[in-house]
Design a protein around this motif. Sequence first.
Motif, PDB file in Angstrom:
ATOM      1  N   MET A   1     -48.732 -66.095 -55.305  1.00 45.48           N
ATOM      2  CA  MET A   1     -49.663 -66.788 -56.428  1.00 45.48           C
ATOM      3  C   MET A   1     -50.670 -65.682 -56.907  1.00 45.48           C
ATOM      4  O   MET A   1     -51.071 -64.669 -56.708  1.00 45.48           O
ATOM      5  N   PRO A   2     -50.193 -65.850 -58.435  1.00 45.08           N
ATOM      6  CA  PRO A   2     -50.969 -64.546 -59.034  1.00 45.08           C
ATOM      7  C   PRO A   2     -52.592 -64.829 -59.139  1.00 45.08           C
ATOM      8  O   PRO A   2     -53.198 -65.944 -58.858  1.00 45.08           O
ATOM      9  N   SER A   3     -53.037 -63.593 -59.272  1.00 43.59           N
ATOM     10  CA  SER A   3     -54.335 -63.567 -59.217  1.00 43.59           C
ATOM     11  C   SER A   3     -55.162 -64.059 -60.367  1.00 43.59           C
ATOM     12  O   SER A   3     -54.454 -64.387 -61.427  1.00 43.59           O
ATOM     13  N   ALA A   4     -56.468 -64.241 -60.275  1.00 46.03           N
ATOM     14  CA  ALA A   4     -57.254 -64.877 -61.463  1.00 46.03           C
ATOM     15  C   ALA A   4     -56.947 -64.050 -62.776  1.00 46.03           C
ATOM     16  O   ALA A   4     -56.967 -64.664 -63.770  1.00 46.03           O
ATOM     17  N   ILE A   5     -56.957 -62.702 -62.359  1.00 46.91           N
ATOM     18  CA  ILE A   5     -56.856 -62.056 -63.808  1.00 46.91           C
ATOM     19  C   ILE A   5     -55.693 -62.053 -64.517  1.00 46.91           C
ATOM     20  O   ILE A   5     -55.561 -61.625 -65.769  1.00 46.91           O
ATOM     21  N   HIS A   6     -54.674 -62.581 -63.742  1.00 48.91           N
ATOM     22  CA  HIS A   6     -53.285 -62.513 -64.349  1.00 48.91           C
ATOM     23  C   HIS A   6     -52.849 -63.945 -64.975  1.00 48.91           C
ATOM     24  O   HIS A   6     -51.925 -64.224 -65.353  1.00 48.91           O
ATOM     25  N   ARG A   7     -53.790 -64.923 -64.724  1.00 51.45           N
ATOM     26  CA  ARG A   7     -53.546 -66.213 -65.270  1.00 51.45           C
ATOM     27  C   ARG A   7     -53.997 -66.273 -66.725  1.00 51.45           C
ATOM     28  O   ARG A   7     -54.856 -65.386 -67.176  1.00 51.45           O
ATOM     29  N   SER A   8     -53.414 -67.108 -67.408  1.00 50.66           N
ATOM     30  CA  SER A   8     -53.763 -67.008 -68.963  1.00 50.66           C
ATOM     31  C   SER A   8     -55.063 -67.699 -68.894  1.00 50.66           C
ATOM     32  O   SER A   8     -55.904 -68.403 -68.099  1.00 50.66           O
ATOM     33  N   ILE A   9     -55.730 -67.547 -70.319  1.00 50.40           N
ATOM     34  CA  ILE A   9     -57.243 -68.111 -70.351  1.00 50.40           C
ATOM     35  C   ILE A   9     -57.048 -69.491 -70.474  1.00 50.40           C
ATOM     36  O   ILE A   9     -58.200 -69.993 -69.804  1.00 50.40           O
ATOM     37  N   SER A  10     -56.202 -70.175 -70.889  1.00 44.07           N
ATOM     38  CA  SER A  10     -55.985 -71.952 -70.956  1.00 44.07           C
ATOM     39  C   SER A  10     -55.942 -72.145 -69.201  1.00 44.07           C
ATOM     40  O   SER A  10     -56.894 -72.884 -69.214  1.00 44.07           O
ATOM     41  N   THR A  11     -55.296 -71.567 -68.575  1.00 42.03           N
ATOM     42  CA  THR A  11     -55.467 -71.911 -67.022  1.00 42.03           C
ATOM     43  C   THR A  11     -56.469 -71.871 -66.457  1.00 42.03           C
ATOM     44  O   THR A  11     -57.102 -72.511 -65.709  1.00 42.03           O
ATOM     45  N   ARG A  12     -57.350 -70.525 -66.775  1.00 39.26           N
ATOM     46  CA  ARG A  12     -58.445 -70.254 -65.896  1.00 39.26           C
ATOM     47  C   ARG A  12     -59.485 -71.187 -66.759  1.00 39.26           C
ATOM     48  O   ARG A  12     -60.351 -71.897 -65.942  1.00 39.26           O
ATOM     49  N   LEU A  13     -59.588 -71.454 -67.807  1.00 36.05           N
ATOM     50  CA  LEU A  13     -60.598 -72.482 -68.214  1.00 36.05           C
ATOM     51  C   LEU A  13     -60.441 -73.992 -67.910  1.00 36.05           C
ATOM     52  O   LEU A  13     -61.266 -74.503 -67.386  1.00 36.05           O
ATOM     53  N   THR A  14     -58.917 -74.545 -67.594  1.00 34.08           N
ATOM     54  CA  THR A  14     -58.758 -75.467 -67.219  1.00 34.08           C
ATOM     55  C   THR A  14     -59.203 -75.641 -65.602  1.00 34.08           C
ATOM     56  O   THR A  14     -59.819 -76.675 -65.053  1.00 34.08           O
ATOM     57  N   LEU A  15     -58.814 -74.526 -64.756  1.00 34.96           N
ATOM     58  CA  LEU A  15     -59.358 -74.592 -63.595  1.00 34.96           C
ATOM     59  C   LEU A  15     -60.667 -74.363 -63.276  1.00 34.96           C
ATOM     60  O   LEU A  15     -61.407 -75.329 -62.383  1.00 34.96           O
ATOM     61  N   GLY A  16     -61.513 -73.674 -64.118  1.00 34.79           N
ATOM     62  CA  GLY A  16     -62.831 -73.756 -63.981  1.00 34.79           C
ATOM     63  C   GLY A  16     -63.610 -74.971 -64.436  1.00 34.79           C
ATOM     64  O   GLY A  16     -64.131 -75.534 -63.475  1.00 34.79           O
ATOM     65  N   PHE A  17     -63.132 -75.423 -65.711  1.00 34.46           N
ATOM     66  CA  PHE A  17     -63.770 -76.764 -65.876  1.00 34.46           C
ATOM     67  C   PHE A  17     -63.281 -77.934 -65.064  1.00 34.46           C
ATOM     68  O   PHE A  17     -64.121 -78.907 -64.678  1.00 34.46           O
ATOM     69  N   GLY A  18     -62.198 -77.884 -64.306  1.00 26.17           N
ATOM     70  CA  GLY A  18     -61.446 -78.601 -63.523  1.00 26.17           C
ATOM     71  C   GLY A  18     -62.444 -78.737 -62.168  1.00 26.17           C
ATOM     72  O   GLY A  18     -62.653 -79.880 -61.545  1.00 26.17           O
ATOM     73  N   ILE A  20     -65.407 -77.932 -61.828  1.00 22.15           N
ATOM     74  CA  ILE A  20     -66.982 -78.374 -62.046  1.00 22.15           C
ATOM     75  C   ILE A  20     -66.526 -79.917 -62.134  1.00 22.15           C
ATOM     76  O   ILE A  20     -67.597 -80.712 -61.622  1.00 22.15           O
ATOM     77  N   LEU A  21     -65.696 -80.229 -62.671  1.00 22.13           N
ATOM     78  CA  LEU A  21     -65.630 -81.954 -63.029  1.00 22.13           C
ATOM     79  C   LEU A  21     -65.192 -82.525 -61.574  1.00 22.13           C
ATOM     80  O   LEU A  21     -65.946 -83.635 -61.258  1.00 22.13           O
ATOM     81  N   ILE A  22     -64.682 -81.867 -60.641  1.00 23.41           N
ATOM     82  CA  ILE A  22     -64.369 -82.156 -59.439  1.00 23.41           C
ATOM     83  C   ILE A  22     -65.672 -82.171 -58.617  1.00 23.41           C
ATOM     84  O   ILE A  22     -66.120 -83.356 -58.270  1.00 23.41           O
ATOM     85  N   LEU A  23     -66.407 -81.462 -58.804  1.00 23.30           N
ATOM     86  CA  LEU A  23     -67.879 -81.429 -58.017  1.00 23.30           C
ATOM     87  C   LEU A  23     -68.859 -82.362 -58.660  1.00 23.30           C
ATOM     88  O   LEU A  23     -69.277 -83.005 -57.889  1.00 23.30           O
ATOM     89  N   LEU A  24     -68.731 -82.668 -59.897  1.00 21.50           N
ATOM     90  CA  LEU A  24     -69.272 -83.676 -60.671  1.00 21.50           C
ATOM     91  C   LEU A  24     -68.906 -84.996 -60.060  1.00 21.50           C
ATOM     92  O   LEU A  24     -69.872 -86.010 -59.724  1.00 21.50           O
ATOM     93  N   ILE A  25     -67.627 -85.156 -60.183  1.00 20.57           N
ATOM     94  CA  ILE A  25     -67.021 -86.485 -59.446  1.00 20.57           C
ATOM     95  C   ILE A  25     -67.618 -86.502 -57.908  1.00 20.57           C
ATOM     96  O   ILE A  25     -67.736 -87.761 -57.639  1.00 20.57           O
ATOM     97  N   ALA A  26     -67.545 -85.604 -57.191  1.00 21.10           N
ATOM     98  CA  ALA A  26     -67.991 -85.875 -55.796  1.00 21.10           C
ATOM     99  C   ALA A  26     -69.222 -86.033 -55.881  1.00 21.10           C
ATOM    100  O   ALA A  26     -69.793 -87.093 -55.029  1.00 21.10           O
ATOM    101  N   VAL A  27     -70.258 -85.328 -56.709  1.00 22.50           N
ATOM    102  CA  VAL A  27     -71.837 -86.128 -56.839  1.00 22.50           C
ATOM    103  C   VAL A  27     -71.728 -87.455 -57.009  1.00 22.50           C
ATOM    104  O   VAL A  27     -72.457 -88.177 -56.316  1.00 22.50           O
ATOM    105  N   ALA A  28     -70.952 -87.743 -57.969  1.00 19.18           N
ATOM    106  CA  ALA A  28     -71.068 -89.320 -58.495  1.00 19.18           C
ATOM    107  C   ALA A  28     -70.250 -90.176 -57.241  1.00 19.18           C
ATOM    108  O   ALA A  28     -70.981 -91.305 -56.994  1.00 19.18           O
ATOM    109  N   VAL A 201     -77.392 -80.768 -53.120  1.00 13.38           N
ATOM    110  CA  VAL A 201     -76.781 -79.550 -52.711  1.00 13.38           C
ATOM    111  C   VAL A 201     -75.363 -79.509 -53.659  1.00 13.38           C
ATOM    112  O   VAL A 201     -74.906 -78.415 -53.897  1.00 13.38           O
ATOM    113  N   LEU A 202     -74.695 -80.812 -53.924  1.00 14.13           N
ATOM    114  CA  LEU A 202     -73.652 -80.762 -54.639  1.00 14.13           C
ATOM    115  C   LEU A 202     -73.778 -80.204 -56.092  1.00 14.13           C
ATOM    116  O   LEU A 202     -73.252 -79.502 -56.812  1.00 14.13           O
ATOM    117  N   VAL A 203     -75.039 -80.756 -56.477  1.00 19.42           N
ATOM    118  CA  VAL A 203     -75.417 -80.375 -58.120  1.00 19.42           C
ATOM    119  C   VAL A 203     -75.765 -78.710 -57.975  1.00 19.42           C
ATOM    120  O   VAL A 203     -75.173 -78.133 -59.089  1.00 19.42           O
TER     121      VAL A 203
END
Length: 352
Positions: A1-18, A20-28, A201-203
Amino acid sequence: MPSAIHRSISTRLTLGFGGILILLIAVAAVGQISAKAVQKRMQEITGVNATKTKLANAMLATVNALSIQSRSVVMLDAVDAARSKEQSQQLNESLKRYAAQERELSALVQAGDTNPAEQALMQDIEAIAKKTGPELQQAASQALDGDAVAANMTVMVRANPGELAWNTKLADMVELQYARSQEATQLAERTQSQALVTGMVLVVAALALGALIAWRITISITIPIGRAMVVAERIAAGDLTSAVEVRINDETGRLLEAISTMQDKLRQLVGNISQTANNIESSSAEVASATLDLSQRTEVASHNLQSAASNLENLNGTVENSAESARNANRLAAAASDTATRSGEVVNKVVQ
């Protein structure tokens, strides 16, 4: 599995915001689950438990009414037979009303979250009602039949202990419902507190993870772009000796690699231009030398040409003199020919 620095910027942004969205969904989701749990407890308090409490209190009031009505039948039979009979009818109606209340309460006890203590208490109430209710009805019948002594004995000896136990059990049922309502209230408050803590805690986790993801993505983009800017500025200033190190394989890594390739191409192009300039300089020196030699030769040729022109003028004069001499010779030749002709004629004449 490629490390984080070898992923594309779009992939990193997708994973990052994804994330955060998962945590927000968990909070909800936690909030919704907790809200439903609290709502269930409140429904249990205000709905089922309140209905059970109301029925138990109504049954307790009906039992008290049965006690009063049965004794009224016994006491009034000797003095007022009409009122005694009326009380007997009210006694029968109270028994029917109690039976309906008991069936409704039993159904509520059996439904939903079963409680062993509540079920046992309900069974005791049903057993007492099954025994004491007919005894009170029997006492009323005995009183209406004129057997006041048997009616009093039935009420005071047989039915009275059951009435006391009946009231006690119904009061226990009311207390149990109050206790269950109190327990449900405490559980709802505890669930709400736990949901609040879990949500906080989740927030906090979402904020921390969001900050970490933003920081990591920011440095993973800005640092390579900063290196690319430094190299580009050096190239713009004419420095093609910068060492470009490509450590990642994302868009910024490809940008650095493109800049490195461009720098190599520019260095090669500049080298070719320098070599061509040296060749041009050498050729220019040779051309200058040849031009100087050509100038010298041209000067010599010009001098020779001038000499040739002077000789040509002399030759022209000589040619003119020769032409004049030729003309004179021609005249002389013509004169000589004429003389020869005449001489021939003279000779012919001499011969003749």
